[in-house]
Structure formats: C-alpha cells, structure tokens
Design an enzyme around this catalytic site. Structure first.
Site, PDB file in Angstrom:
ATOM      1  N   ASP A 529      30.207  30.657  41.141  1.00 20.63           N
ATOM      2  CA  ASP A 529      31.742  30.557  41.132  1.00 20.63           C
ATOM      3  C   ASP A 529      31.827  30.828  42.566  1.00 20.63           C
ATOM      4  O   ASP A 529      31.968  32.092  42.825  1.00 20.63           O
ATOM      5  CB  ASP A 529      32.498  31.235  40.085  1.00 20.63           C
ATOM      6  N   HIS A 530      32.675  30.325  43.369  1.00 20.31           N
ATOM      7  CA  HIS A 530      32.746  30.704  44.789  1.00 20.31           C
ATOM      8  C   HIS A 530      33.970  31.537  45.082  1.00 20.31           C
ATOM      9  O   HIS A 530      34.031  32.533  45.958  1.00 20.31           O
ATOM     10  CB  HIS A 530      33.073  29.350  45.737  1.00 20.31           C
ATOM     11  N   ARG A 531      34.718  31.901  43.828  1.00 16.12           N
ATOM     12  CA  ARG A 531      35.451  32.875  43.731  1.00 16.12           C
ATOM     13  C   ARG A 531      35.058  34.370  43.749  1.00 16.12           C
ATOM     14  O   ARG A 531      35.708  35.410  44.316  1.00 16.12           O
ATOM     15  CB  ARG A 531      36.583  32.819  42.628  1.00 16.12           C
TER      16      ARG A 531
END
Ligand code: CAO
Length: 557
Positions: A529-531
C-alpha cells in the site's frame, strides 16, 4: 491441592438474579478473575468472576437458577493449602457495579414544565463506561424508566433508564462516548408529571430486580435499525426486527461479535430466553463464510459493488457493458458462490481503494529446498511434512520484524503497528478463496507451522473453518507454488498493508561471477500500500526476504 467453595461475591443490589450463561464446566482450568457465569436482572447483565485460580471440580448452579451474594457457584481445586473459602465469597467484583441496575426513580414524581435534564444516575462502580447502544432518538416520546442507552464495561453491560417522561428534544450522548455518574444524557420536554432526581440512588430500583423475563427491551438500538434498513430483501430473516431489536447478549459475547464484525442484530440467539451465545456468533460467522447466509451489509455491498451488476456509475465510470452472449453461441448461467460474492465485494473495494504497487523479485532457495527435502526424508516415519510455505512464513516474520510498517494498518492519519505476527495464507477451496490464519507465527517452529497449515487448509476445503481461524491476520501470503506460474499481482487483504505472492520455483542458470550455475529460484511478488510503504522499502523487504530464504542463519544476526 485442596477444594474450596467459590461463591457469588458482593454484586451490589443484584439479588435473586437469574443465571443466564455458564462460562465454565467441570474440568476447566480457570484463572482468578476469569468470568464463571453471567447473571441478568431486567436492566443489566453482569459476569461473575472467580476469586481464585484452579480446576473446576463441580458446578453448583445451573442455567435459570437464581443467585445472590454468597450463593455457592462451584467447587474449585486449588494448588497448595486451602485458601479461605469465605474470603472467596467476599472477593470484589472487578468492574462490576457495586450497585446494580441504575436508578428507576422511586421518588414521587413532581410536575414538570419546560425542559428536563436527564443525567446518568448512580451506576455504582461503573466509571468511564462506553455507550454501546443509543435506544432513543430526538423526537421520541419516552416513558419514565424507559431505557435510553446501554453502557458496557469489560465485564458487564447495563441499560440506563430515564428519570422522567417526555419528548426528547436533545440527545447529549452518542455511540462510543464514555459516561459517568451525573453526565447529561438528554433534554426532555416534560409533558407528563414525572421529573425525578437524576441522582436517584440505584438501590431503590434494584431492590427487586425481576428475573430476566421478557424479550429484549422494546426500543430498537440505533445500530440494529440502521443495519436492517440498508437491505430491502434480506437473504435470511434477521432475528431482531427493527421494532423489537435489542439483541440480548452478555458483554463478552458482544465484544466477541464486535471483534469479528458480526452484526448481533442478525444473529439468532439459542440461549435462555433467546439470548445470543458465543456459539451463536460462531455459527452465524460459519454460515456467512460457507455462503448459507449473507449479512445485510454484505447484500447491500454486493448489490452496489460486487457481482457484476455494478454498473460503475457510483465511481463516475461508463456503465458495465451489457451483452447478450447467447447471440454469439450457446451459454449457461450459473450463480457465483456466496463466498465469491462476499470476497468479490471485498476484493473490489481493496483493489479500488488501495494505491497498490507490486515489486517482483527472485530468490535463491537451492539450499533451503535441499534441506527441506532431506528433513522430510528423515521424518518420513513421523509423518510431519515440512512445506516451503512454512519456511516462507518464518522468513516473512523476520522481514516484518525488520520492516514493521509492513505489519501495520492505517487508522485515519495514524499507523497501528502490530506487535503480533499472525500470518494469513490464501487457500484454494471448492467454494472459493479462503484465508486461514497462523496465529503467533513468530513463536512457532517450522514443524508446528507446517502441521497447523495442513490442518487449517483441510478445514478450509471442508468448509469447517471457525471465525477465529480466519481473523486477525497482520500480513498474508498467497502461494501458487504448488500449481505454477511466474509472477502475479495479489490484492492486499485490507486492513493489512502488504501481501506476498509466491509462484513456482524453477532451476535457472545464475551467473556467480565466473560461470552460470544451476540454482533453484523462487519468484516473489510483493504488493504493498503506497500510502504506508514506499518503493525503496518494498525493494529492501524483498531483498532481505531473499537473503533469509537463501540462508536462514541470517535470522540470527
Ligand atoms: N515451488 C515449487 N514447488 C512448490 C512450491 C514452490 N514455490 N510450493 C509448493 N510446491 C510443491 C510442494 O512442495 C508440493 O510438492 P510435493 O507434494 O512434491 O512435496 C506441491 O507443490 C503441492 O504443494 P501444495 O500447494 O499442496 O502445498 P503448499 O504448502 O505449497 O500450499 C496451500 C498450501 C493451502 C497454500 C495451497 O494448497 C493452496 O491452496 N494454494 C493456492 C492459493 C491461491 O489460490 N492463491 C491465489 C490467491 S489470489 O486469487
């Protein structure tokens, strides 16, 4: 060893209250403070804890019995010399109210005009307790003593009644608020002569609690009403109708249901007087997972998102193409399995909502595979087969420890770092994909993980996984190694933030600086998850994982 009597301790003004649940049985080993039984008056339920640790020898109460302070609950075998049984009876009840049900004002009502403030009455030792149900809303006409909210500590729940009658003008609490004695609950327009002291002592109301008689309290909790209203056509009949809806369950059952995300208002209670038990929650979850039942929320979700009937309009997309395939050749229509419908909705949400990226890598497992094969040969007689997936689980635990953000979940603007290592693994079953969980994988060895994995995978295929066996994962592995393929892009199992996909290892020529060597290479696909995670961290995670799988001694460094 000696046998002592465990008696009902001081439970305030609860007296002659019905036993509605037995939480232990003969032979059980229990700890001090562990809950033994649940009692219930007409306004509150409470778990009675044990004052000692030991082994239950004999139960002295049965479901439906009435108990009061000092009633004999059970005979307990304790280590060492007999502890003073009399003292046991006086053991204070942790978190249970010293006073019982909240005040139903007995004082003669005084005529009320204008706004009336309704406060939390004396609720004994309940302090800072959470509001878990709001049973009324603005505009409701309520009677004196009608329950307004339910509060819950970790051992007991209690309905708080109104000290006045009238029409609710303002509600001053909401779900999740913490309340204490004296807090303002609501403002009423008093139409009936009724105002009584907000601080009316609990004792008066609790003096003669009616045994847990009736059906659940009449007012529908906000939650139940909401969940019932979302679906027009339930696949099964929810137990609680909107009008009658307070699900009856003890605090521990409510907690269990909350942990699993089970809507209690949809669970049918099989306990005394329709009370919902642990088993009911479990079998409801099992029915949902096997596809026999769909929750109202899942139906609504599936309707709007998950089953191909979604036209994408909600996302501002062009509509899903509607094609009459029969125009092009013979076709057959088959409903998706329930599990596919449910998991489909989840997968769609996760695919859309998570800015996911997948890093692919290869790692050298030549030595590890040789070790695995020789170990299995040595153990041929014992029957425990060590699997590559068990090594992968252990290697992932080491990588999760080194890169803890991979073992976290997003909570608004914060990250929850989990200090446990529960690893889910995708299992292919005839009904669809299921994800059993190996709990505390960091504390288990390869043999234990292999054995547990075999048992859980079998249960998954037989449709017998219990809810506790499918929840709580902090990271997931999806292995297609037994089947084939090279790389894929697994979808993150929210609220986790990463998933490792593994495909089939193949022997490849690998340059060692001087020559090509035949090495067994395992393809890894890590979706993240790039967040929460960035590309560099993901690359480091894969590299470290590869190093461990290449040489497990690195775990010790
Ligand atoms: N490379 C090469 N061979 C592998 C391998 C790999 N990465 N992983 C497993 N194998 C071999 C095993 O060693 C075994 O061979 P032997 O019988 O000769 O020892 C064989 O493949 C079968 O393995 P398996 O799949 O039965 O066992 P497993 O421990 O690898 O996996 C389980 C168990 C439950 C994960 C698996 O059965 C399964 O269901 N996989 C599918 C998961 C899935 O569907 N993922 C996709 C999710 S996204 O839609």
């Amino acid at each position: 060893m000696s046998i002592i009597e465990i008696k009902v301790p001081d439970i305030g003004d609860f007296s002659d209250v019905a036993v509605i649940e037995l939480l232990v049985k003969p032979g059980d080993t229990i700890k001090a403070e562990q809950s033994l039984l649940t009692v219930e008056s007409d306004k509150a339920s409470m778990e009675i804890p044990s004052s000692h640790s030991g082994v239950v020898k004999e139960l002295k109460v049965a479901l439906g019995d009435k108990v009061s302070e000092g009633s004999l609950v059970l005979m307990l075998e304790v280590a060492g010399d007999a502890a003073e049984p009399a003292a046991a009876a006086a053991a204070p009840v942790a978190d249970a109210p010293a006073e019982a049900a909240p005040a139903a004002a007995q004082a003669a009502p005084a005529a009320a005009t204008g706004p009336i403030e309704v406060h939390v009455p004396d609720i004994g030792d309940f302090k800072d307790v959470a509001v878990i149900e709001v049973m009324v809303k603005v505009g409701d006409t309520i009677k004196l003593e009608q329950s307004l909210i339910t509060v819950e500590s970790d051992k007991a729940s209690m309905e708080i009644p109104s000290s006045a009658a009238g029409v609710i003008k303002e509600l001053k609490v909401k779900l999740g608020d913490k309340v204490n004695i004296g807090d303002l609950l609501a403002i009423l327009e008093g139409s009936v002569a009724s105002a009584a002291s907000a601080a009316a002592p609990a004792a008066s109301a609790a003096a003669a609690p009616a045994p847990a008689t009736s059906a659940p309290a009449a007012a529908a909790p906000a939650q139940a009403a909401a969940s019932v209203s979302v679906a027009a056509a339930p696949a099964h009949v929810p137990t609680a109708t909107p009008a009658l809806g307070l699900p009856h369950a003890s605090p521990s059952v409510r907690k269990f249901a909350r942990e699993l995300g089970v809507p209690l208002s949809e669970v049918k209670g099989t306990g005394l007087k329709g009370r919902i038990t642990d088993d009911d929650v479990q079998s409801f979850t099992r029915s949902v997972m096997s596809g026999a039942v769909q929750t109202l929320a899942a139906q609504a979700q599936a309707k709007s998102a998950g089953t191909g009937s979604n036209d994408g309009a909600g996302l501002g997309l062009i509509p899903w193409p509607k094609v009459d395939f029969a125009k092009f050749g013979p076709v057959e229509r088959k409903e998706l399995s329930r599990i596919k419908k449910i998991s489909g909705a989840n997968l769609l949400r996760n695919a859309i909502m998570i800015p996911a990226v997948t890093n692919h890598d290869d790692c050298d497992i030549t030595d590890l595979e040789a070790f695995r094969v020789s170990t299995n040969k040595e153990n041929e007689k014992s029957g425990v087969k060590v699997t590559m997936l068990a090594f992968l689980i252990k290697a992932c635990v080491a990588a999760l420890k080194k890169y803890p953000e991979f073992n976290s979940s997003l909570d608004g603007d914060a990250l929850i770092y989990k200090q446990y290592f529960h690893i889910g693994f995708a299992a292919d079953t005839p009904n669809g994909l299921m994800v059993p969980v190996i709990k505390d994988a960091d504390k288990k060895g390869i043999y234990q993980i292999s054995t547990e994995m075999g048992e859980l995978a079998k249960k998954a295929r037989d449709g017998k996984l219990g809810p506790a066996e499918m929840t709580g994962a902090s990271f997931t592995i999806s292995s297609l190694g037994g089947i084939g393929g090279r790389y894929f892009t697994p979808i993150i199992n929210a609220p986790e933030v990463a998933i490792l996909g593994v495909c089939r290892s193949t022997t490849e020529p690998v340059w060692d600086g001087k020559a090509f060597q035949p090495r067994l290479m395992l393809p890894l696909s890590l979706t993240w998850d790039h967040r929460v995670i960035d590309g560099a961290a993901a690359a480091r995670f894969n590299v470290y994982l590869g190093q461990i799988l290449g040489d497990f001694r690195r775990v010790l460094l």
